[in-house]
Design a protein around this motif. Structure first.
Motif, PDB file in Angstrom:
ATOM      1  N   TYR A 602       8.072  -5.255 -14.584  1.00  0.00           N
ATOM      2  CA  TYR A 602       9.161  -6.506 -14.047  1.00  0.00           C
ATOM      3  C   TYR A 602       9.386  -6.317 -12.731  1.00  0.00           C
ATOM      4  N   PHE A 603       9.576  -7.435 -12.032  1.00  0.00           N
ATOM      5  CA  PHE A 603       9.918  -7.198 -10.796  1.00  0.00           C
ATOM      6  C   PHE A 603      10.994  -8.349 -10.301  1.00  0.00           C
ATOM      7  N   ALA A 604      11.853  -7.735  -9.552  1.00  0.00           N
ATOM      8  CA  ALA A 604      13.136  -8.613  -9.109  1.00  0.00           C
ATOM      9  C   ALA A 604      12.622  -9.278  -7.597  1.00  0.00           C
ATOM     10  N   PRO A 605      13.160 -10.269  -7.115  1.00  0.00           N
ATOM     11  CA  PRO A 605      12.674 -10.816  -5.796  1.00  0.00           C
ATOM     12  C   PRO A 605      13.051  -9.791  -4.861  1.00  0.00           C
ATOM     13  N   LEU A 606      12.090  -9.670  -3.600  1.00  0.00           N
ATOM     14  CA  LEU A 606      12.459  -8.945  -2.514  1.00  0.00           C
ATOM     15  C   LEU A 606      13.249  -9.742  -1.632  1.00  0.00           C
ATOM     16  N   THR A 607      12.990 -10.969  -1.420  1.00  0.00           N
ATOM     17  CA  THR A 607      13.393 -12.165  -0.286  1.00  0.00           C
ATOM     18  C   THR A 607      13.529 -13.592  -1.035  1.00  0.00           C
ATOM     19  N   VAL A 608      14.606 -14.022  -0.482  1.00  0.00           N
ATOM     20  CA  VAL A 608      14.623 -15.547  -0.872  1.00  0.00           C
ATOM     21  C   VAL A 608      14.468 -16.294   0.467  1.00  0.00           C
ATOM     22  N   GLN A 609      13.894 -17.509   0.482  1.00  0.00           N
ATOM     23  CA  GLN A 609      13.401 -18.257   1.465  1.00  0.00           C
ATOM     24  C   GLN A 609      13.830 -19.745   1.245  1.00  0.00           C
ATOM     25  N   TYR A 610      14.515 -20.364   2.412  1.00  0.00           N
ATOM     26  CA  TYR A 610      14.693 -21.728   2.404  1.00  0.00           C
ATOM     27  C   TYR A 610      14.244 -22.336   3.835  1.00  0.00           C
ATOM     28  N   LYS A 611      13.209 -23.385   3.773  1.00  0.00           N
ATOM     29  CA  LYS A 611      12.595 -23.710   5.036  1.00  0.00           C
ATOM     30  C   LYS A 611      12.178 -22.400   6.067  1.00  0.00           C
ATOM     31  N   ASP A 612      12.697 -22.189   7.212  1.00  0.00           N
ATOM     32  CA  ASP A 612      12.229 -21.200   7.865  1.00  0.00           C
ATOM     33  C   ASP A 612      13.233 -19.829   7.970  1.00  0.00           C
ATOM     34  N   GLN A 613      14.124 -19.979   6.721  1.00  0.00           N
ATOM     35  CA  GLN A 613      14.963 -18.882   6.588  1.00  0.00           C
ATOM     36  C   GLN A 613      14.941 -17.747   5.493  1.00  0.00           C
ATOM     37  N   ASN A 614      15.191 -16.648   5.890  1.00  0.00           N
ATOM     38  CA  ASN A 614      14.678 -15.624   4.666  1.00  0.00           C
ATOM     39  C   ASN A 614      16.018 -14.901   4.733  1.00  0.00           C
ATOM     40  N   VAL A 615      16.142 -14.344   3.557  1.00  0.00           N
ATOM     41  CA  VAL A 615      17.284 -13.190   3.311  1.00  0.00           C
ATOM     42  C   VAL A 615      16.677 -12.277   2.239  1.00  0.00           C
ATOM     43  N   SER A 616      16.943 -10.896   2.567  1.00  0.00           N
ATOM     44  CA  SER A 616      16.560  -9.899   1.748  1.00  0.00           C
ATOM     45  C   SER A 616      17.557  -9.658   0.596  1.00  0.00           C
ATOM     46  N   VAL A 617      17.048  -9.492  -0.571  1.00  0.00           N
ATOM     47  CA  VAL A 617      17.582  -9.034  -1.674  1.00  0.00           C
ATOM     48  C   VAL A 617      17.367  -7.785  -2.075  1.00  0.00           C
ATOM     49  N   GLU A 618      16.559  -7.035  -1.465  1.00  0.00           N
ATOM     50  CA  GLU A 618      16.179  -5.737  -1.749  1.00  0.00           C
ATOM     51  C   GLU A 618      16.975  -4.650  -2.088  1.00  0.00           C
ATOM     52  N   ASN A 619      18.058  -4.475  -1.215  1.00  0.00           N
ATOM     53  CA  ASN A 619      19.018  -3.516  -1.136  1.00  0.00           C
ATOM     54  C   ASN A 619      20.226  -3.837  -2.038  1.00  0.00           C
ATOM     55  N   VAL A 620      20.537  -3.187  -3.357  1.00  0.00           N
ATOM     56  CA  VAL A 620      21.324  -3.832  -4.207  1.00  0.00           C
ATOM     57  C   VAL A 620      22.958  -3.290  -3.594  1.00  0.00           C
ATOM     58  N   ASP A 621      22.929  -2.471  -2.783  1.00  0.00           N
ATOM     59  CA  ASP A 621      24.119  -1.847  -2.522  1.00  0.00           C
ATOM     60  C   ASP A 621      24.509  -2.943  -1.390  1.00  0.00           C
ATOM     61  N   SER A 622      23.785  -3.644  -0.769  1.00  0.00           N
ATOM     62  CA  SER A 622      24.455  -4.066   0.419  1.00  0.00           C
ATOM     63  C   SER A 622      23.839  -5.822   0.541  1.00  0.00           C
ATOM     64  N   LEU A 623      24.137  -6.394  -0.180  1.00  0.00           N
ATOM     65  CA  LEU A 623      23.657  -7.631  -0.332  1.00  0.00           C
ATOM     66  C   LEU A 623      24.524  -8.669   0.569  1.00  0.00           C
ATOM     67  N   ASP A 624      23.801  -9.590   1.256  1.00  0.00           N
ATOM     68  CA  ASP A 624      24.526 -10.461   2.378  1.00  0.00           C
ATOM     69  C   ASP A 624      24.863 -11.763   1.334  1.00  0.00           C
ATOM     70  N   PHE A 625      26.147 -11.792   0.826  1.00  0.00           N
ATOM     71  CA  PHE A 625      26.530 -12.787  -0.197  1.00  0.00           C
ATOM     72  C   PHE A 625      26.327 -14.100   0.464  1.00  0.00           C
ATOM     73  N   GLY A 626      26.963 -14.072   1.927  1.00  0.00           N
ATOM     74  CA  GLY A 626      27.204 -15.424   2.503  1.00  0.00           C
ATOM     75  C   GLY A 626      25.935 -16.080   2.916  1.00  0.00           C
ATOM     76  N   LYS A 627      24.751 -15.273   3.354  1.00  0.00           N
ATOM     77  CA  LYS A 627      23.559 -15.796   3.604  1.00  0.00           C
ATOM     78  C   LYS A 627      22.795 -16.281   2.542  1.00  0.00           C
ATOM     79  N   ILE A 628      22.891 -15.458   1.705  1.00  0.00           N
ATOM     80  CA  ILE A 628      22.311 -15.771   0.291  1.00  0.00           C
ATOM     81  C   ILE A 628      22.905 -17.206  -0.233  1.00  0.00           C
ATOM     82  N   ASN A 629      24.068 -17.419  -0.231  1.00  0.00           N
ATOM     83  CA  ASN A 629      24.732 -18.656  -0.830  1.00  0.00           C
ATOM     84  C   ASN A 629      24.365 -19.652  -0.037  1.00  0.00           C
TER      85      ASN A 629
END
Length: 1007
Positions: A602-629
């Motif tokens: 089982y793998f969880a995502p490493l990054t989420v991408q929308y158009k030319d933007q990417n945000v990492s979700v690799e580090n569970v301790d320091s997720l960037d909620f604003g950019k992810i949203n």
């Protein structure tokens, strides 16, 4: 002649030189045992046969027994083999028979005596052994000499020889041969002293050499029984697909990498001219046929697959594909040789399987980007040469050549200048041509077309046939039978495949159609709808890949990815169970702590991408909620627009008539998107969706367009604070109702853990196979787990700010599966459109493994809740291969060559003096030492009741035998009394050999 050959230590040795098994009936087979006795020559005459005192009373006994206990008693020397003694054994029963004959009944050639004993054996016989030895018929001899020859004097017999014919219904494959210190073959009896084999029947004080034992192939036994294997069943061939579905993996450059399989076996059986007639070939021969098939042309095409709705007569809506004929050529190639596709930049062959049944091809389409609108499909066209007729013709031509060569070998070996018909063997210096080996193998390779036997059985048949052609075993009958068998096989091949060798005198009208090679054309349009614009939003589960071709990960790469997944959720120290879970059964606690076996599952995502933007979700301790949203909101807008456009299109269709739409899946990983193209199950494409949005029109119409906003409609842009607040409010209303942390809190009511353990279908194994990410939620209060979901003051799984981030990290899991094979039809042929997927486990990752893997959304486990649909985004590099080897090089598991006999290694003395049953000679026999007077009897004794031959040798005539056996008046020498028949009982009476004439019922001393 040497003593060990003749056997002067007692009586002559009796050698078993050949054992031949032949078919007799449906219930039995015949066993023919060839015997050979030698005499020594002194001066110009022989020793044993010269003396009528021994030649008239010397007999040979052959014991055949199926009784294991009796065979062991004889082998170990515990009982006497003399007929009069053997029949009194407690182990003697109706499965044991004794054949005996006088030496005078043997065929003589020089100083060699030969004979053959033939008897029938039941087909269900499990064990069979034979024993042979010479003995003095002391009863007749005592009557002749008027002497009392009882006690020890009755034990006049020579050393025994023995062979095991059948053991557990199988013929014995190996034998032993003994070598003297000078590396010459020892031909006499042996005994074992202090664990060492030595010369002679018994250990004596006289010097005698030690022997070296060697194991050789049992060439003495010739099994000529018919193969009796069943005919191969000619079952109907199912119409399975030849070309598989398309497996797609889109990389981070939006390159479409497609992988598909071609079932060469199914193609051969259903598409070639003679495929249905050779449907039941053996694997080896089928493999040979497959290795000759070449692809003349392999073409990959792409076409735009816009879909329009059409109304059926029943009022329902269906779809139809447009613009199919307007296609683009992606790649084309041919086979340089069978199973060797010429590699192109965008098309190559991948050797993923260990046999030739299925070929794998991959192509790359790098001409589109994520700005490309519309749906696209791919198709493949394959043209092959049909070589089935040529293959069969070559087989028949090879058989005909073998037949011609076999007839020449038979003519050469059967001539009297080559074969000694008196001794029944080839003359010294005559060798069997080695070409017979290829002829035999060719025969049985072709025979396997029609008879159901595997390669192991075929190897035994080939070895038996080659052994029958060895110098020590060959007879003209052997080659005569083989010629007939080969002629029958050629006739069968010709009838089965409709081959006619009649000369065609008609001249074709034109050469245009007469000489065109046979061609096979197959094609397939893959069902996959590819919408590049969908990949404006996506997840990365493995490291980004931009190289062309299907992704290939090394074994270390996939293991490191598994370790990375564990490190995201757990600390490096040993994993411990949370206090609140310690009331669970021990096996459930162990299952929750079991992480390593499924770290690559089982793998969880490493990054989420929308158009030319990417945000990492690799580090569970320091997720960037604003950019992810922000990225999730943009990705969801595309999904929302697609869904809304789909509904509007169907409504408009009812009112306005046909409207062109484009099929586009918001989730390329869903089951619907990979199988069906129905619009009802899919949103329309972005191309139509974009027409519903207020896109800046100046891109299309220029700055002075009437569609440009005027000052009256102008609204000033919102400030950053207003934008943030607006997004926050929108997310609050858009956040779906999902299960919160209470589902994973064991102290809560109706939590997942208690629900699972209370279920009738609960299994600790199911929990052990759950994702490490889900176990991290359940075990969140453990100090070894990095997340603090169950300790948080707010519910991060429901909180507006953290909802998207935590749902993505813990819920958008991909289950990694590997192809373990394909479903098969009733004939065992793979169905390439039905691959079998199983969960990939850490134990599957081996250095030599080659695994075809896919990722798909996972949510069906006992510790998982449902994933929000709006977070299902397309997956990059959704399929990949795990392998360390060069996939461009074939590494088939070739069938090992058959280890067959080699005529050059078959030496006649080894055949004769080898044994499959080493005998311990009995200690109770009386040695016979011939004195000079015994060797030269008086002329008077020689002439009485006999006739003189050359060199003074005396042989009893039938008339003198009848006189000795009659009750008439005495003549010059005492008459031998008439033999008394023993009472016949089925279990006690020895049988007579069919070749025995007169005196056959006598069992020797003791009667």
């Amino acid at each position: 002649m040497s003593n060990e050959l003749v056997g002067l230590e007692s009586l002559p040795n009796c050698y078993i030189t050949r054992i031949t098994l032949d078919d007799n009936s449906t219930k039995s087979f015949t066993c023919s045992v060839s015997l050979e006795v030698f005499d020594a020559v002194e001066g110009n005459r022989t020793i044993w046969s010269y003396s009528p005192l021994f030649s008239d009373f010397l007999k040979v006994a052959l014991i055949e027994t199926q009784n294991i206990n009796l065979a062991d008693e004889l082998t170990q020397g515990f009982i006497s083999p003399l007929p009069s003694k053997l029949t009194k054994s407690v182990f003697f029963d109706d499965t044991t028979k004794i054949h005996y004959m006088s030496l005078k009944e043997f065929r003589r050639s020089g100083n060699t005596y030969t004979s053959k004993v033939k008897f029938n054996v039941s087909n269900d016989t499990q064990n069979l052994s034979v024993f042979a030895f010479c003995y003095i018929d002391t009863k007749d001899l005592s009557n002749y000499l008027k002497l009392d020859m009882t006690g020890k004097l009755s034990n006049y017999y020579g050393s025994m020889s023995s062979e095991r014919v059948l053991v557990s219904a199988s013929t014995v494959k190996s034998a032993a041969v003994f070598y003297k210190p000078d590396n010459t073959i020892w031909s006499g009896p042996v005994h074992q002293h202090e664990g060492v084999f030595m010369e002679g029947s018994q250990h004596t004080s006289e010097p005698h050499a030690t022997l070296r034992r060697a194991t050789v192939q049992n060439l003495k036994l010739i099994d000529r029984r018919g193969d009796n294997y069943p005919e191969r069943e000619r079952t109907a061939i199912a119409s399975n697909p030849v070309i598989s579905n398309l497996h797609v993996s889109i990389n981070n450059n939006e390159d479409v990498n497609g992988l598909f399989f071609v079932n060469m076996k199914q193609l051969l059986l259903t598409k070639t001219k003679l495929g249905t007639k050779i449907a039941n070939l053996s694997f080896r021969m089928f493999n040979d046929f497959l290795s000759q098939i070449e692809i003349s042309q392999l073409i990959i095409k792409r076409f735009e697959a816009n879909v329009k709705l059409t109304k059926t007569k029943l009022g329902t809506f269906t779809n139809s594909t447009l613009n199919k004929k307007k296609s683009d050529l992606i790649a084309v190639s041919i086979d340089n040789a069978p199973y060797n596709l010429k590699t192109q930049e965008n098309l190559k062959e991948r050797f993923l399987f260990s046999n030739r049944n299925i070929r794998a091809f991959e192509f790359t389409d790098d001409s589109k980007t994520k700005r490309t609108k519309g749906n696209f499909k791919y198709s493949v066209e394959i043209i092959l040469k049909d070589k089935s007729q040529q293959y069969i013709d070559n087989i028949i031509d090879g058989l005909r050549s073998s037949l011609t060569e076999l007839k020449e070998i038979h003519y050469t070996l059967a001539k009297r200048s080559s074969y000694d018909y008196d001794l029944g063997k080839l003359k010294p210096g005559v060798a069997v041509p080695s070409a017979i080996e290829d002829i035999v193998q060719n025969y049985y390779n072709t025979r396997q077309y029609f008879k159901d036997f595997d390669d192991t059985e075929k190897r035994g048949l080939i070895n038996q046939k080659i052994k029958s052609f060895s110098v020590g075993s060959y007879t003209p009958i052997t080659s005569e039978r083989f010629i007939k068998d080969l002629e029958k096989l050629i006739s069968l091949m010709s009838r089965r495949f409709g081959i006619s060798y009649k000369y065609n005198s008609k001249t074709p009208r034109t050469t245009k159609t007469t000489f065109i090679p046979a061609r096979i054309f197959i094609s397939k349009t893959f069902e996959n709808d590819i919408n590049f614009f969908d990949f404006n939003r996506s997840y990365d589960y493995i490291a980004p890949i931009t190289t062309k071709g299907f992704p290939v990960l090394g074994t270390n790469d996939i293991l490191n990815r598994g370790n990375e997944e564990i490190n995201r959720f757990y600390y490096n120290q040993g994993i411990t169970i949370a206090d609140q879970l310690k009331t669970l059964p021990a096996e459930v606690q162990d299952a929750i702590l079991s992480i390593d076996p499924t770290k690559v599952s089982y793998f969880a995502p490493l990054t989420v991408q929308y158009k030319d933007q990417n945000v990492s979700v690799e580090n569970v301790d320091s997720l960037d909620f604003g950019k992810i949203n922000i990225i999730v909101k943009g990705a969801q807008e595309i999904s929302a627009v697609v869904r809304r456009a789909s509904g509007q299109t169907q409504i408009g269709r009812l009112a306005k008539g046909p409207v062109n739409t484009h099929d586009s899946s918001g989730d390329l990983t869903s089951a619907e998107s990979s199988v069906s193209t129905e619009v009802e199950k899919r949103p329309v494409s972005i191309e139509d969706s974009e027409s519903q949005q207020l896109i800046e029109s100046f891109y299309y119409f220029g700055e002075n367009s009437e569609f440009v906003n005027v000052d009256d409609n102008y609204q000033p842009p919102a400030t950053e604070d207003i934008t943030v607040m607006t997004n926050f409010v929108e997310m609050a209303y858009a956040t779906p109702t999902v299960a919160g942390v209470g589902a994973y809190d064991f102290s809560s009511a109706n939590n997942l853990v208690s629900t699972a353990t209370n279920s009738n279908y609960f299994s600790a194994v199911d929990v052990a196979n759950e994702p490490a990410q889900a176990k991290a939620l359940v075990n969140s209060q453990s100090n070894s787990v990095k997340n603090n979901v169950l300790r948080s003051l707010v519910d991060p799984l429901k909180n507006v700010l953290s909802f998207n981030a935590y749902q993505i990290v813990f819920k958008t899991l991909q289950k990694v599966e590997k192809i373990t094979g394909f479903a098969t039809d009733s004939n065992g042929i793979e169905i390439v459109t039905e691959p079998i997927f199983e969960m990939l486990k850490t134990s599957d990752i081996q250095d030599d493994s080659t695994l075809i893997c896919r990722m798909r959304y996972y949510e069906e486990g006992p510790l998982m809740t449902k994933l929000p649909v709006n977070l299902r985004l397309p997956v990059r590099n959704q399929m990949f291969i795990v392998s360390n080897r060069d996939l461009s090089q074939a590494q088939f598991d070739e069938i090992p060559p058959l280890l067959t006999s080699n005529l050059s290694s078959i030496v006649a003395p080894i055949v004769k003096y080898s044994t499959t049953n080493i005998i311990t000679q009995p200690l109770n026999k009386t040695p016979v030492k011939l004195s000079s007077t015994q060797r030269r009897p008086s002329p008077t004794n020689q002439r009485v009741g006999s006739r003189r031959l050359r060199r003074g040798q005396v042989v009893s005539s039938p008339r003198s035998q009848r006189t000795r056996r009659g009750a008439g008046a005495p003549t010059q020498r005492p008459q031998r009394p008439q033999r008394q028949q023993r009472p016949t009982t089925p279990s006690r009476t020895p049988s007579r050999s069919p070749r025995t004439s007169g005196g056959g019922s006598s069992g020797g001393g003791g009667y």
